[in-house]
Design a protein around this motif. Structure first.
Motif, short mmCIF file in Angstrom:
data_model
loop_
_atom_site.label_atom_id
_atom_site.label_comp_id
_atom_site.label_asym_id
_atom_site.label_seq_id
_atom_site.Cartn_x
_atom_site.Cartn_y
_atom_site.Cartn_z
N PHE A 16 0.84 -1.20 0.00
CA PHE A 16 0.00 0.00 0.00
C PHE A 16 0.87 1.25 0.00
CE2 PHE A 16 -2.65 3.35 1.65
CZ PHE A 16 -3.92 3.07 1.18
N ALA A 17 1.97 1.22 0.77
CA ALA A 17 2.85 2.39 0.85
C ALA A 17 3.49 2.68 -0.50
CB ALA A 17 3.92 2.16 1.91
N VAL A 18 3.79 1.64 -1.28
CA VAL A 18 4.39 1.84 -2.59
C VAL A 18 3.36 2.34 -3.60
CG1 VAL A 18 5.48 0.66 -4.54
CG2 VAL A 18 6.20 0.13 -2.21
N VAL A 19 2.19 1.71 -3.62
CA VAL A 19 1.17 2.04 -4.63
C VAL A 19 0.40 3.30 -4.26
CG1 VAL A 19 -0.89 1.20 -5.81
CG2 VAL A 19 0.98 -0.38 -5.29
N ARG A 20 0.04 3.43 -2.98
CA ARG A 20 -0.77 4.55 -2.47
C ARG A 20 -1.98 4.81 -3.38
NH1 ARG A 20 0.91 9.48 -2.05
NH2 ARG A 20 -0.27 9.92 -0.19
N LEU A 24 -3.99 7.98 -1.12
CA LEU A 24 -4.22 7.83 0.32
C LEU A 24 -2.90 7.75 1.07
CD1 LEU A 24 -7.16 5.25 0.25
CD2 LEU A 24 -7.30 7.66 0.93
N PRO A 25 -2.84 8.27 2.29
CA PRO A 25 -1.58 8.21 3.06
C PRO A 25 -1.27 6.79 3.50
CG PRO A 25 -3.36 9.08 4.42
CD PRO A 25 -3.91 8.97 3.02
N GLU A 26 0.01 6.54 3.79
CA GLU A 26 0.45 5.22 4.20
C GLU A 26 -0.28 4.74 5.45
OE1 GLU A 26 2.35 7.82 3.67
OE2 GLU A 26 3.88 7.36 2.15
N ALA A 27 -0.64 5.68 6.32
CA ALA A 27 -1.32 5.31 7.57
C ALA A 27 -2.68 4.68 7.33
CB ALA A 27 -1.48 6.56 8.45
N THR A 368 12.83 6.85 0.21
CA THR A 368 12.75 6.52 -1.21
C THR A 368 11.30 6.54 -1.69
OG1 THR A 368 14.71 5.14 -0.99
CG2 THR A 368 13.40 4.84 -2.97
N LEU A 369 10.39 6.06 -0.87
CA LEU A 369 8.98 6.12 -1.22
C LEU A 369 8.52 7.57 -1.37
CD1 LEU A 369 7.55 3.33 1.15
CD2 LEU A 369 7.92 3.18 -1.33
N LEU A 370 8.98 8.44 -0.46
CA LEU A 370 8.63 9.86 -0.56
C LEU A 370 9.21 10.48 -1.83
CD1 LEU A 370 9.19 11.00 3.13
CD2 LEU A 370 7.00 10.84 1.96
N TRP A 371 10.45 10.14 -2.16
CA TRP A 371 11.10 10.65 -3.37
C TRP A 371 10.33 10.22 -4.62
CZ3 TRP A 371 13.61 7.70 -7.26
CH2 TRP A 371 14.40 8.42 -8.15
N ARG A 372 9.94 8.95 -4.65
CA ARG A 372 9.18 8.42 -5.79
C ARG A 372 7.84 9.16 -5.93
NH1 ARG A 372 5.64 3.87 -6.17
NH2 ARG A 372 5.61 2.96 -8.26
N ARG A 373 7.21 9.46 -4.79
CA ARG A 373 5.93 10.18 -4.82
C ARG A 373 6.11 11.58 -5.39
NH1 ARG A 373 3.33 11.56 0.84
NH2 ARG A 373 3.84 9.36 1.17
N ILE A 374 7.21 12.25 -5.03
CA ILE A 374 7.46 13.59 -5.52
C ILE A 374 7.65 13.59 -7.03
CG2 ILE A 374 9.18 15.45 -5.51
CD1 ILE A 374 9.59 14.79 -2.51
#
Length: 416
Positions: A16-20, A24-27, A368-374
């Motif tokens: 879920f954290a990768v695909v979002r 939706l937030p990871e939480a 890295t997940l945050l970087w990919r999202r940006i």
């Protein structure tokens, strides 16, 4: 079956954290998963509560450093750094990469890897455009330096904070022991980047005029004093979160006082702590605890060597890197540190693994997940094949260089 359920819960949270989905937030996945782990008996409530209490200071620091980085950006620190980099490049893509490496390494060390990913990456895009060069080498440098460049200080990465107590070192002692590995990793990363992105770096630049930006002296002084405060306050038992929060308050007050809409400005600063992401870290800790209590701890203990020889350090760093890419580096740290806590040198080797290893896959670290999202938000998604090839070229070499450098530092410390 308990082990199977624990594995499925963690896999679902990380996927879920990768695909979002739908942004939706990871939480949104992690908190329900943690509730299922507790409600289903995988983790007793008392153990989950203790885990969250243990994570409290670390998550508090995360919130404070995110606010501090946000405020530094509001004062123009990152814009100033970008303008300085563009002018320093003088039309050379290679020179710009060198300057970005230096800035990213310093930002990661002082303001943590999240600041490099979230705030420096957009600045690097703008800087590359102003310098008239291809942005790809510099943008990938942001994520690689965010992870691999976070070895230097206890405050550079959540993983460092989680393991700091087990090292038995002071703030300055930690920095002294990890300085040589930090330099070794940055040198290897830089050499590989020069080779890997040779085509991008050989493309002639078409720079645009860059107006000099005044240095935000007040913010730079506050950041310098905050960094000094980390070193001074630690021996007195003052948590890094308190120091970071104090620096954030000093930067925030003038902005709020001068703001036209003070309430909105204050709310923006409060939201910069990213409370949902903090909830995600708490929930992730509980989900990982479920797996640890259902077989993972025993497996890792059986695989982890107890010797701090060069081979032992290499084995621990390699295991840590592998685990980080399987379950994320924060859970990997939570699993490994209790196993190697009896030998501080092995704790440092584990940190090399969980900090350098995540450059191999997207799920390796939260940064890295945050970087990919940006990059996705800018409609410039990273190429998975490029990311993987670059990781294969850098991670093994960086792990070897950093562990050898750590081994040398340990030998020097016993001599000195």
């Amino acid at each position: 079956m308990s082990t199977v359920w624990a594995v499925l819960l963690l896999a679902a949270v990380l996927a879920f954290a990768v695909v979002r989905p739908r942004g939706l937030p990871e939480a949104a996945a992690a908190v329900p998963a943690a509730a299922i782990a507790i409600g289903g008996g995988l983790v007793p409530w008392s153990a989950a509560r203790d885990e969250m209490i243990m994570l409290g200071p670390t998550v508090g620091f995360l919130a404070a450093i995110l606010a501090l980085a946000h405020l530094a950006d509001a004062w123009g620190v990152f814009g100033y750094a970008g303008g300085l980099a563009a002018r320093s490049a003088r039309g050379s893509p290679t020179r710009l990469l060198t300057v970005v490496f230096g800035i990213a390494a310093v930002v990661t060390a002082v303001l943590s890897l999240d600041a490099t990913v979230v705030l420096l990456t957009p600045v690097v895009f703008a800087t590359a455009a102003a310098a008239g060069v291809r942005a790809r080498p510099q943008v990938y440098a942001c994520t690689h330096l965010a992870n691999a460049g976070s070895l230097l200080l206890p405050v550079s990465n959540l993983t460092n904070l989680l393991a700091f107590g087990a090292t038995g070192l002071t703030f300055l002692g930690f920095a002294g022991m990890m300085a040589l590995p930090w330099v070794a990793v940055i040198a290897v990363e830089y050499a590989v980047f020069r080779w890997f992105f040779a085509g991008d770096l050989a493309t002639p630049a078409r720079p645009s005029p860059v107006e000099p930006t005044p240095a935000p002296r007040f913010a730079l002084v506050v950041l310098a004093l905050t960094l000094a405060g980390f070193a001074v306050a630690e021996p007195m038992g003052v948590a890094p979160a308190v120091v970071a929060a104090a620096g954030a308050v000093v930067l925030a007050v003038p902005l709020v006082v001068r703001a036209t809409d003070r309430r909105r400005t204050a709310l923006g600063i409060a939201l910069s702590t990213n409370p949902l992401f903090c909830f995600f870290v708490f929930a992730l800790g509980v989900v990982v605890l479920a797996l640890r209590r259902n077989g993972l701890d025993d497996l890792i203990a059986a695989l982890t060597p107890g010797s701090a020889s060069l081979l032992g350090l290499l084995a621990v760093a390699g295991l840590a890197a592998l685990l980080a890419n399987l379950v994320n580096n924060v859970p990997a740290t939570l699993v490994l540190v209790p196993v190697v806590a009896h030998t501080p040198a092995l704790v440092l080797a584990a940190l090399i693994g969980v900090n350098v290893g995540p450059n191999l896959t997207y799920v390796g670290s939260l940064a890295t997940l945050l970087w990919r999202r940006i990059l996705h938000a800018r409609d410039e998604p990273p190429a998975s094949a490029v990311f993987l090839r670059l990781g294969l070229a850098t991670v093994p070499a960086c792990l070897l260089a950093a562990v050898v450098a750590l081994w040398v530092a340990l030998k020097l410390s016993t001599v000195l």
